[in-house]
Design a protein around this motif. Structure first.
Motif, PDB file in Angstrom:
ATOM      1  N   TYR A  61       0.806  -1.224   0.000  1.00 24.24           N
ATOM      2  CA  TYR A  61       0.000   0.000   0.000  1.00 24.24           C
ATOM      3  C   TYR A  61       0.840   1.275   0.000  1.00 24.24           C
ATOM      4  O   TYR A  61       0.392   2.313   0.490  1.00 24.24           O
ATOM      5  N   GLY A  62       2.052   1.203  -0.521  1.00 23.37           N
ATOM      6  CA  GLY A  62       2.900   2.383  -0.615  1.00 23.37           C
ATOM      7  C   GLY A  62       3.664   2.730   0.646  1.00 23.37           C
ATOM      8  O   GLY A  62       4.332   3.776   0.704  1.00 23.37           O
ATOM      9  N   PHE A  63       3.580   1.896   1.662  1.00 21.31           N
ATOM     10  CA  PHE A  63       4.312   2.136   2.906  1.00 21.31           C
ATOM     11  C   PHE A  63       5.767   1.696   2.776  1.00 21.31           C
ATOM     12  O   PHE A  63       6.086   0.778   2.017  1.00 21.31           O
ATOM     13  N   GLU A  64       6.617   2.343   3.543  1.00 18.45           N
ATOM     14  CA  GLU A  64       8.005   1.957   3.651  1.00 18.45           C
ATOM     15  C   GLU A  64       8.454   2.204   5.083  1.00 18.45           C
ATOM     16  O   GLU A  64       7.784   2.911   5.851  1.00 18.45           O
ATOM     17  N   ALA A  65       9.567   1.601   5.452  1.00 15.87           N
ATOM     18  CA  ALA A  65      10.083   1.797   6.801  1.00 15.87           C
ATOM     19  C   ALA A  65      11.594   1.904   6.728  1.00 15.87           C
ATOM     20  O   ALA A  65      12.236   1.250   5.905  1.00 15.87           O
ATOM     21  N   GLU A  66      12.121   2.729   7.612  1.00 18.18           N
ATOM     22  CA  GLU A  66      13.560   2.951   7.634  1.00 18.18           C
ATOM     23  C   GLU A  66      14.153   2.358   8.897  1.00 18.18           C
ATOM     24  O   GLU A  66      13.784   2.737  10.018  1.00 18.18           O
ATOM     25  N   PHE A  67      15.056   1.420   8.711  1.00 11.95           N
ATOM     26  CA  PHE A  67      15.753   0.792   9.823  1.00 11.95           C
ATOM     27  C   PHE A  67      16.976   1.633  10.163  1.00 11.95           C
ATOM     28  O   PHE A  67      17.800   1.919   9.291  1.00 11.95           O
ATOM     29  N   ASN A  68      17.113   2.017  11.431  1.00 13.50           N
ATOM     30  CA  ASN A  68      18.254   2.814  11.869  1.00 13.50           C
ATOM     31  C   ASN A  68      18.867   2.137  13.083  1.00 13.50           C
ATOM     32  O   ASN A  68      18.320   2.187  14.193  1.00 13.50           O
ATOM     33  N   LYS A  69      19.998   1.490  12.861  1.00  8.92           N
ATOM     34  CA  LYS A  69      20.599   0.702  13.936  1.00  8.92           C
ATOM     35  C   LYS A  69      21.128   1.582  15.061  1.00  8.92           C
ATOM     36  O   LYS A  69      20.993   1.248  16.242  1.00  8.92           O
ATOM     37  N   SER A  70      21.722   2.716  14.730  1.00  9.98           N
ATOM     38  CA  SER A  70      22.312   3.569  15.760  1.00  9.98           C
ATOM     39  C   SER A  70      21.243   4.173  16.667  1.00  9.98           C
ATOM     40  O   SER A  70      21.473   4.386  17.861  1.00  9.98           O
ATOM     41  N   GLN A  71      20.067   4.422  16.112  1.00  8.56           N
ATOM     42  CA  GLN A  71      18.967   4.980  16.906  1.00  8.56           C
ATOM     43  C   GLN A  71      17.983   3.910  17.352  1.00  8.56           C
ATOM     44  O   GLN A  71      16.975   4.244  17.994  1.00  8.56           O
ATOM     45  N   THR A  72      18.246   2.693  17.031  1.00 13.14           N
ATOM     46  CA  THR A  72      17.359   1.541  17.323  1.00 13.14           C
ATOM     47  C   THR A  72      15.908   1.881  16.987  1.00 13.14           C
ATOM     48  O   THR A  72      14.988   1.709  17.803  1.00 13.14           O
TER      49      THR A  72
END
Lengths: 114, 116
Positions: A61-72
């Protein structure tokens, strides 16, 4: 123990504007992270997951997510919100210490106004 | 593929009565989960089966809740006797043996239980 936190009970956004639903995680080892959406009187629907690889994950449905290891963090995003995106969103992490159960956050209600 | 089937969709009972929920997972999925979702909260795992064996029931209130998956396929969750605080949506989910590919976990539509 694995856990996720969703700091916002509700997010309000106007249709056509970008949206972000926040999630932070606490895990031992590599995180397996998920986003689910729940519409009224419905079960949980899978949106996307991060296992490994590219930090920007594209989903349904056009969603995305950003994984950020340093900021958990594993924030859910969409460039242009639709009224039909209004629902309850859950972040979840797979428990890697036992039998791979999903551990859920408390959920964030997204309201998109016309 | 067919999804995870649950029945009934809704159930209203009086406190101290008993109730049972049924779940049929996706064909071939070895792992079956029962989650409890209280209004305003995230789902909480009650019990997890691997084939027909229980691998995690640490959060199941065993004095009143029971579950079985006798043939390693469908499963039944029972509450006896029910309390007011058992009012919730009971979600069933299933996953393949190795979670990682595809969607991993698939959820049913849930059973909404109201205890009055």
């Amino acid at each position: 123990a694995q856990s996720v936190a969703q700091p916002e009970d509700q997010v309000n956004v106007a249709e056509g504007n970008p949206l972000t639903v926040k999630c932070t995680y606490s895990v031992s080892g590599n995180p397996y992270l998920f986003w689910y959406v729940q519409y009224p009187n419905r079960g949980l629907q899978f949106l996307l997951k991060y296992i490994t690889g590219d930090n920007l994950v594209k989903g349904s449905y056009g969603f995305e997510a950003e994984f950020n290891k340093s900021q958990t963090s594993f924030h859910l995003k969409k460039p242009s919100a639709l009224v039909s995106d209004s629902a309850l969103y859950f972040c979840a992490v797979r428990d890697s210490t036992g039998f791979q159960k999903l551990v859920f956050g408390t959920g964030t209600r997204l309201l998109v106004s016309p | 593929e067919a999804g995870v089937a649950q029945s009934p969709r809704y159930k209203i009972i009086e406190k101290r009565q008993s109730v049972a929920f049924w779940c049929n997972p996706i064909s071939g999925h070895a792992t079956l989960y029962w989650y409890q979702q209280i209004l305003g909260q995230g789902p909480k795992l009650l019990i997890q089966f691997q084939n027909n064996g229980v691998v995690d029931d640490s959060q199941l209130p065993k004095d009143r809740f029971s579950a079985e998956r006798l043939k390693g396929v469908d499963s039944t969750l029972k509450i006896q006797p029910a309390k007011l605080e058992d009012s919730a949506v009971y979600l069933c989910a299933s996953s393949p043996q190795a979670v990682g590919g595809g969607k991993g976990y698939t959820f049913g539509s849930g059973t909404r239980l109201t205890v009055v």
